[in-house]
Design an enzyme around this catalytic site. Sequence first.
Site, mmCIF file in Angstrom:
data_model
loop_
_atom_site.group_PDB
_atom_site.id
_atom_site.type_symbol
_atom_site.label_atom_id
_atom_site.label_comp_id
_atom_site.label_asym_id
_atom_site.label_seq_id
_atom_site.Cartn_x
_atom_site.Cartn_y
_atom_site.Cartn_z
ATOM 1 N N GLU A 29 -3.681 5.672 1.438
ATOM 2 C CA GLU A 29 -3.677 4.269 1.842
ATOM 3 C C GLU A 29 -5.012 3.942 2.478
ATOM 4 O O GLU A 29 -5.570 4.744 3.223
ATOM 5 C CB GLU A 29 -2.566 4.009 2.853
ATOM 6 N N LYS A 56 0.825 -1.226 0.000
ATOM 7 C CA LYS A 56 0.000 0.000 0.000
ATOM 8 C C LYS A 56 0.853 1.268 0.000
ATOM 9 O O LYS A 56 0.607 2.195 -0.777
ATOM 10 C CB LYS A 56 -0.927 0.021 1.223
ATOM 11 N N THR A 57 1.836 1.306 0.892
ATOM 12 C CA THR A 57 2.654 2.515 1.009
ATOM 13 C C THR A 57 3.408 2.790 -0.278
ATOM 14 O O THR A 57 3.449 3.928 -0.770
ATOM 15 C CB THR A 57 3.633 2.380 2.187
#
Length: 464
Positions: free
Chosen positions: A165, A121-122
């Site tokens: 996110e 996600k990051t």
Amino acid sequence: MTPGLPTAMDRPHFIGIGGAGMSGIAKILAQRGAQVAGSDSRDSDTADALRAHGATVHIGHAPGHLSDDATCVVISSAIRADNPELARAAELGVPVVHRSDALAGLMHGLRPIAVAGTHGKTTTTSMLAVSLSALGLDPSYAIGGDLDAPGSNAHHGAGDIFVAEADESDRSFHKYAPQVAIILNAELDHHANYASMDEIYESFETFVGKVVPGGTLVVSSDQAGAAEIAGRVSGNRDLNIVTYGEHEGADVWIRKITPRGLTSEVCVVLDGREIVFTVSVPGSHYAHNAVAALAAGVALGIPAEELAAALGKYTGVKRRLQLKGEAAGVQVIDSYAHHPTEMTADLQAIRGAAGDARILVLFQPHLFSRTQELGKEMGQALTLADASVVLDIYPAREDPVPGVTSEIIIAAARAAGADVTAEHDKSAAAAVVAGMTKPGDLVLTMGAGDVTDIGPQILAHLSH
């Protein structure tokens, strides 16, 4: 386009303001003109970055830190019910807002892209933030890690896109209503909140159900969990589903990934057109993340060729295979990997880029619940290293679980033939690892806790 402040967010107080998710929201609110205050357990560069934006940051938690004129208190799921500032908020009647609700409020009126998945996600959010900024679109974004400097995890932009996110760990991603949702993968994790893959699937289905009518789901067709979710939501007529993957049937076909040292060249086929671009971090999993970012941007109407070229501007995010330095011929790299799949992916990426170099790992398990459920798999992942040192479990928000220690990982690794030793004294770890090295080696500090702080210490030992 400059949205106003969400209702009751003009004087927010953040408990745990220095956290990756919390600090980003606090920064955006400060940039929008809010009088931001908060507290954290320790001082940090992130706290200093927030102060530079006008925020008041207290160190430690005490009732007096909460101002009488605070309009709300923002918390994450990590804040315990007995926190003294939370108790003070109840006495004063100050509304308590979860981090996800605050973030959802910041997205209102914009075109949100919400990036979900057990891993990646990051990185994917960062890729979108960097590439959209490079195209002059000035997006707002909230990322779970810093791009290049403390406090660079968030930005209030003048454009109409918001990239964020979407955290599944506590189901908080159900609060968002994105125009584009990305699901990179879905695996069993966060065992304190999910008991089975069915619960994971149901949670992701709820997230997809929040996509605005006519919006788009970008989803991996290669990863089994993501593909399962795509199948479950395929009957939604108000949803456009765009798949990406390494088989020709994907809407965005990843035709080839060519490793080039610490970078990769990626060739995709989109709408019958072949597009080639560079990803400036090694490993096929990062290439897949970049393709997901490409598909999401295209869903918002951004020309594919322009976005692909801009994705080459991304040079990494802190703690995601970040080179910390080199000393005595030894490179030290920091990895946030803490789930077996992430550990395997990062070790394979480094192995592919390192050639014949030895790979040494200093691993810090994260959470007792995760170690209890996945410790054996973590040990198996460490077989990809030439030698590993394993620290005690970083507890984060959890209390110890009887019988659950890093020995679970060590035993599994040794049973699989890995060279693994335990180090219970974290203060001695840097000297131990430095003593194991020889010129040409690569050292990975790996884990989601404070193992990242040991990388510079290893370099210091090597320099003497």
